[in-house]
Enzyme design. Structure first.
Site, PDB file in Angstrom:
ATOM      1  N   ARG A 110       0.879  -1.183   0.000  1.00  0.00           N
ATOM      2  CA  ARG A 110       0.000   0.000   0.000  1.00  0.00           C
ATOM      3  C   ARG A 110       0.906   1.219   0.000  1.00  0.00           C
ATOM      4  O   ARG A 110       1.721   1.402   0.912  1.00  0.00           O
ATOM      5  CB  ARG A 110      -0.906  -0.002   1.234  1.00  0.00           C
ATOM      6  N   GLN A 140     -10.203  -3.937  -2.976  1.00  0.00           N
ATOM      7  CA  GLN A 140     -11.483  -3.450  -2.463  1.00  0.00           C
ATOM      8  C   GLN A 140     -12.595  -3.619  -3.488  1.00  0.00           C
ATOM      9  O   GLN A 140     -13.675  -4.129  -3.179  1.00  0.00           O
ATOM     10  CB  GLN A 140     -11.364  -1.975  -2.063  1.00  0.00           C
ATOM     11  N   ASP A 227     -17.253   7.317  -1.254  1.00  0.00           N
ATOM     12  CA  ASP A 227     -16.028   7.160  -0.466  1.00  0.00           C
ATOM     13  C   ASP A 227     -15.739   8.521   0.165  1.00  0.00           C
ATOM     14  O   ASP A 227     -16.373   9.528  -0.168  1.00  0.00           O
ATOM     15  CB  ASP A 227     -14.887   6.719  -1.412  1.00  0.00           C
ATOM     16  N   ARG A 295     -13.624  -8.746   1.759  1.00  0.00           N
ATOM     17  CA  ARG A 295     -12.190  -8.495   1.560  1.00  0.00           C
ATOM     18  C   ARG A 295     -11.381  -9.745   1.915  1.00  0.00           C
ATOM     19  O   ARG A 295     -10.456 -10.135   1.227  1.00  0.00           O
ATOM     20  CB  ARG A 295     -11.707  -7.312   2.430  1.00  0.00           C
TER      21      ARG A 295
HETATM   22  N1  NVA Z   1      -9.991   6.658  -1.150  1.00  0.00           N
HETATM   23  C1  NVA Z   1      -9.577   6.244   0.164  1.00  0.00           C
HETATM   24  C2  NVA Z   1      -9.794   4.778   0.329  1.00  0.00           C
HETATM   25  C3  NVA Z   1      -9.423   4.248   1.689  1.00  0.00           C
HETATM   26  C4  NVA Z   1      -9.638   2.775   1.818  1.00  0.00           C
HETATM   27  C5  NVA Z   1      -8.109   6.609   0.375  1.00  0.00           C
HETATM   28  O1  NVA Z   1      -7.309   6.424  -0.538  1.00  0.00           O
HETATM   29  O2  NVA Z   1      -7.783   7.106   1.459  1.00  0.00           O
HETATM   30  N1   CP Z   2     -11.201  -0.162   2.732  1.00  0.00           N
HETATM   31  C1   CP Z   2      -9.918  -0.232   3.118  1.00  0.00           C
HETATM   32  O1   CP Z   2      -8.995  -0.478   2.327  1.00  0.00           O
HETATM   33  O2   CP Z   2      -9.735  -0.049   4.451  1.00  0.00           O
HETATM   34  P1   CP Z   2      -8.357   0.145   5.228  1.00  0.00           P
HETATM   35  O3   CP Z   2      -7.798   1.489   4.819  1.00  0.00           O
HETATM   36  O4   CP Z   2      -8.750   0.102   6.673  1.00  0.00           O
HETATM   37  O5   CP Z   2      -7.415  -0.959   4.848  1.00  0.00           O
END
Ligand code: NVA
Ligand code: CP
Length: 312
Positions: A110, A140, A227, A295
């Site tokens: 990530r 996701q 979101d 998930r």
């Molecule tokens: N769009 C959000 C998704 C979090 C799971 C982000 O990137 O923070």
């Molecule tokens: N939806 C999602 O990816 O959640 P987290 O940021 O908690 O991993």
């Protein structure tokens, strides 16, 4: 006949984007995820294997579902915060990828720039899974389309309405619409549209439209989804964004315009009172907990597919 032991190894596969898998492969992944969810899967394809999980941003769902999922498949997850790695002090991605590939059997990352994950995958010799970048969040949206299949029976003829920021989730919904053939309508304020290239690519494969009017996008939709208005990495824009997104919150009035059997999805974490009201998030049309649960199942199927040893 060639000795199977001496065959050339299969090239490793990654999942950086939903479009890395064909429609047939995605359907097979979902079938496996549902088998795992039913409890009808007792194999341990990750036995003796390690999944490294590199996080450059915070996480609850992604971290826990990958960690628990790897354990349930017999593997060993390894949580790594990029800030505490040499990566955080400037060690090149390509060096980190080559070193980790010599210790572990799969890597989930990530991070911020999507190009970082692509570079990681190019230099890693083990499968790499995108656990969210600024551009895409494939794990996701795979869980989301699985939830659609369970709740609505499939994707054919279905309309998904995205309301809010044209962010990593919106971009990934565009990829999913192209792969599965459902209609996607996006309602985004001016200046917050999704990635243009991904929009055009999806538009060449299915019906996708963009409007500034949430009501137009939601009318008759089977899925309404949104979101946060401020994604990770954009925190300093939170106030400007709050103003830009005024009127883009999903509330009961907006949901009433959707198909009467429509479901509401949100990847979470949610900001009640901003992009969604408490009444919708906790209401009868919300499927956000089933979505979050999926998930685990889809990522287990993904790890078994990419990293697993054949057990039969
Ligand atoms: N769009 C959000 C998704 C979090 C799971 C982000 O990137 O923070
Ligand atoms: N939806 C999602 O990816 O959640 P987290 O940021 O908690 O991993």
């Amino acid at each position: 006949m060639a000795d199977p032991q001496h065959r050339m190894p299969m090239p490793k596969r990654d999942l950086l984007a939903i479009t890395d898998f064909s429609r047939a492969e995605l359907e097979a992944l979902m079938a496996l995820a549902l088998r795992m969810k039913r409890g009808d899967y007792h194999e341990r394809p990750l036995a003796g294997k390690t999944l490294a999980m590199i996080f450059g941003k915070t996480s609850t769902r992604t971290r826990v579902s990958f960690e628990v999922g790897a354990c349930q498949l017999g593997g060993q997850p390894l949580f790594l915060s990029s800030r505490e790695m040499q990566l955080g002090r400037g060690e090149p991605i390509r060096d980190t990828a080559r070193v980790l590939s010599r210790y572990v059997d799969g890597i989930m990352i990530r991070t911020y720039a999507h190009t970082e994950v692509e570079e990681f995958a190019r230099f890693a010799t083990v499968p790499v899974i995108n656990g969210l970048t600024d551009l895409l969040h494939p794990c996701q949206v795979l869980a989301d389309v699985l939830t659609m299949r369970e709740e609505l029976g499939g994707w054919a003829g279905k309309i998904v309405a995205w309301v809010g920021d044209g962010n990593n989730m919106a971009n990934t919904w565009l990829e999913a619409a192209g792969q599965f053939g459902f209609e996607l309508r996006l309602a985004c304020p001016e200046g917050y549209e999704p990635n243009h290239a991904l929009f055009d690519r999806a538009a060449a494969r299915t019906r996708v439209t963009i409007t500034e009017l949430p009501e137009e996008a939601v009318a008759g939709a089977h899925v309404v989804t949104t979101d946060v208005w401020t994604s990770m990495g954009h925190e300093e824009q939170a106030e400007v964004r709050r103003q830009a997104f005024a009127g883009y919150g999903v509330d009961e009035k907006l949901m009433a315009l959707a198909d009467p059997a429509a479901i509401f999805l949100h990847c979470l974490p949610a900001h009640r009172g901003e992009e969604v009201t408490d009444a919708v998030l906790e209401g009868p049309q919300s499927r956000v907990w089933a979505e979050a649960a999926n998930r685990l199942h889809i990522q287990k199927a993904l790890m078994a597919t990419l990293m697993g040893s054949p057990t039969r």
